[in-house]
Design an enzyme around this catalytic site. Structure first.
Site, PDB file in Angstrom:
ATOM      1  N   ILE A  14       0.814  -1.219   0.000  1.00 51.80           N
ATOM      2  CA  ILE A  14       0.000   0.000   0.000  1.00 51.80           C
ATOM      3  C   ILE A  14       0.850   1.274   0.000  1.00 51.80           C
ATOM      4  O   ILE A  14       0.314   2.372   0.084  1.00 51.80           O
ATOM      5  CB  ILE A  14      -1.009   0.026   1.169  1.00 51.80           C
ATOM      6  CG1 ILE A  14      -0.347  -0.265   2.512  1.00 51.80           C
ATOM      7  CG2 ILE A  14      -2.128  -0.962   0.917  1.00 51.80           C
ATOM      8  CD1 ILE A  14       0.447   0.837   3.092  1.00 51.80           C
ATOM      9  N   THR A  17       6.933   1.960   1.639  1.00 56.94           N
ATOM     10  CA  THR A  17       8.263   2.411   1.219  1.00 56.94           C
ATOM     11  C   THR A  17       8.198   3.824   0.666  1.00 56.94           C
ATOM     12  O   THR A  17       9.025   4.678   1.013  1.00 56.94           O
ATOM     13  CB  THR A  17       8.855   1.458   0.171  1.00 56.94           C
ATOM     14  OG1 THR A  17       8.934   0.139   0.727  1.00 56.94           O
ATOM     15  CG2 THR A  17      10.252   1.912  -0.243  1.00 56.94           C
ATOM     16  N   LEU A  18       7.219   4.100  -0.173  1.00 62.56           N
ATOM     17  CA  LEU A  18       7.062   5.448  -0.706  1.00 62.56           C
ATOM     18  C   LEU A  18       6.800   6.430   0.429  1.00 62.56           C
ATOM     19  O   LEU A  18       7.387   7.521   0.468  1.00 62.56           O
ATOM     20  CB  LEU A  18       5.927   5.488  -1.726  1.00 62.56           C
ATOM     21  CG  LEU A  18       5.612   6.858  -2.345  1.00 62.56           C
ATOM     22  CD1 LEU A  18       6.846   7.455  -3.006  1.00 62.56           C
ATOM     23  CD2 LEU A  18       4.459   6.737  -3.336  1.00 62.56           C
ATOM     24  N   LYS A  38      15.240  -0.836   6.860  1.00 66.19           N
ATOM     25  CA  LYS A  38      14.287  -1.913   6.580  1.00 66.19           C
ATOM     26  C   LYS A  38      14.782  -3.127   7.361  1.00 66.19           C
ATOM     27  O   LYS A  38      15.603  -3.909   6.870  1.00 66.19           O
ATOM     28  CB  LYS A  38      14.251  -2.208   5.072  1.00 66.19           C
ATOM     29  CG  LYS A  38      13.246  -3.272   4.664  1.00 66.19           C
ATOM     30  CD  LYS A  38      11.827  -2.736   4.622  1.00 66.19           C
ATOM     31  CE  LYS A  38      10.855  -3.792   4.079  1.00 66.19           C
ATOM     32  NZ  LYS A  38       9.476  -3.290   4.013  1.00 66.19           N
ATOM     33  N   GLU A 116      11.104   1.200   8.430  1.00 63.13           N
ATOM     34  CA  GLU A 116       9.934   0.698   7.707  1.00 63.13           C
ATOM     35  C   GLU A 116       9.681  -0.761   8.051  1.00 63.13           C
ATOM     36  O   GLU A 116      10.546  -1.625   7.857  1.00 63.13           O
ATOM     37  CB  GLU A 116      10.120   0.834   6.194  1.00 63.13           C
ATOM     38  CG  GLU A 116       8.905   0.355   5.425  1.00 63.13           C
ATOM     39  CD  GLU A 116       9.183   0.086   3.952  1.00 63.13           C
ATOM     40  OE1 GLU A 116       8.359  -0.629   3.324  1.00 63.13           O
ATOM     41  OE2 GLU A 116      10.207   0.558   3.432  1.00 63.13           O
ATOM     42  N   GLY A 117       8.491  -1.058   8.540  1.00 60.66           N
ATOM     43  CA  GLY A 117       8.127  -2.432   8.823  1.00 60.66           C
ATOM     44  C   GLY A 117       7.841  -3.207   7.549  1.00 60.66           C
ATOM     45  O   GLY A 117       7.957  -2.689   6.434  1.00 60.66           O
ATOM     46  N   ASN A 176      -1.847   7.668   0.855  1.00 58.27           N
ATOM     47  CA  ASN A 176      -1.220   7.345  -0.428  1.00 58.27           C
ATOM     48  C   ASN A 176      -2.318   7.077  -1.452  1.00 58.27           C
ATOM     49  O   ASN A 176      -3.026   6.076  -1.375  1.00 58.27           O
ATOM     50  CB  ASN A 176      -0.316   6.128  -0.306  1.00 58.27           C
ATOM     51  CG  ASN A 176       0.357   5.778  -1.623  1.00 58.27           C
ATOM     52  OD1 ASN A 176       0.593   6.650  -2.456  1.00 58.27           O
ATOM     53  ND2 ASN A 176       0.657   4.505  -1.815  1.00 58.27           N
ATOM     54  N   ARG A 177      -2.458   7.978  -2.434  1.00 58.05           N
ATOM     55  CA  ARG A 177      -3.502   7.855  -3.451  1.00 58.05           C
ATOM     56  C   ARG A 177      -3.059   6.855  -4.515  1.00 58.05           C
ATOM     57  O   ARG A 177      -2.705   7.217  -5.633  1.00 58.05           O
ATOM     58  CB  ARG A 177      -3.797   9.223  -4.054  1.00 58.05           C
ATOM     59  CG  ARG A 177      -4.301  10.246  -3.026  1.00 58.05           C
ATOM     60  CD  ARG A 177      -4.419  11.625  -3.641  1.00 58.05           C
ATOM     61  NE  ARG A 177      -4.800  12.640  -2.691  1.00 58.05           N
ATOM     62  CZ  ARG A 177      -6.021  13.171  -2.578  1.00 58.05           C
ATOM     63  NH1 ARG A 177      -7.000  12.764  -3.378  1.00 58.05           N
ATOM     64  NH2 ARG A 177      -6.270  14.115  -1.684  1.00 58.05           N
TER      65      ARG A 177
END
Length: 227
Positions: A14, A17-18, A38, A116-117, A176-177
């Protein structure tokens, strides 16, 4: 004192990362040594004659501090599976103490670490622990990335409730679109803003849909104590 945050998401794929790269890019305007981590990556791609995590590579590109892979991505597992299954296939066991030690070593070199998980909040790491246990062990404020698609309202509400019920600080959320064809996108976003604000959770970033993701294009509002 703000040292970083733990980024989780409403699901796999989803945009964690971004979202993490968006935060790194924004934080780099205020801190000299910003680095992404990470802790666990499952699913590797060919890279420079070997194998690497695509997520870890993206985080490195958005970081200002360069460190060895054993610090910013201490566990890399070949198969794109839940961490506990990918580790079992690789003949390994994920230990929280190992990941905490690597984080602490990394944090000692950095001004800010964005961790980041993998997957969502309750993704299993081993027989006893889930991703939520790693976040708790690191003691960082949590940021929830919500991928705007059908089902996101339920997933976001459940995730926010679970994070806060654990006694952790949910410092903010990221929209996040990811689906340009999502029906009633603005109405869904409006509900999320109202619900999250009611829980005391601000919107940190709004990421537009992009064919080629660029972290610099997001609208970001960092908490004052992060800058």
């Amino acid at each position: 004192m703000f040292k970083g945050c733990f980024v989780t998401g409403t699901d796999t794929g989803i945009g964690k990362t971004l979202g993490s790269c968006v935060l790194l890019t924004a934080l780099a305007r205020h801190h000299a040594k910003v680095v992404g981590m990470k802790p666990i990556a499952s699913g590797l791609i060919p890279h420079e004659g070997g194998w690497a995590s695509e997520d870890a590579l993206a985080l490195r590109a958005a970081s200002t501090l360069k460190v060895p892979p054993e610090l910013d991505n201490p566990i890399s597992l070949p198969d794109p599976l839940s961490p506990h299954l990918a580790a079992a296939r690789a003949g390994r066991r994920i230990e929280l103490s190992f990941l905490v030690e690597r984080y602490q070593t990394l944090a000692a070199q950095a001004d800010v670490v964005v961790v980041e998980g993998a997957g969502g909040w309750y993704v299993p790491l081993n027989e006893q622990h889930m991703m939520s246990d790693l976040a708790a062990a690191l003691g960082l404020p949590v940021v929830l990335v919500v991928g705007l698609r059908l089902g996101c309202l339920n997933h976001a509400a459940l995730s926010a409730e679970a994070i806060q019920a654990r006694g952790l600080t949910l410092a903010g959320w990221v929209a996040n679109r990811m689906d340009p064809d999502m029906a009633c996108q603005e109405e869904n976003l409006a509900w999320l803003k109202t619900h999250m604000t009611g829980r005391g959770v601000p919107l940190l970033a709004d990421i537009p849909w992009q064919a080629q993701p660029d972290p610099a294009r997001a609208t970001v509002t960092l908490p004052t104590d992060w800058t």
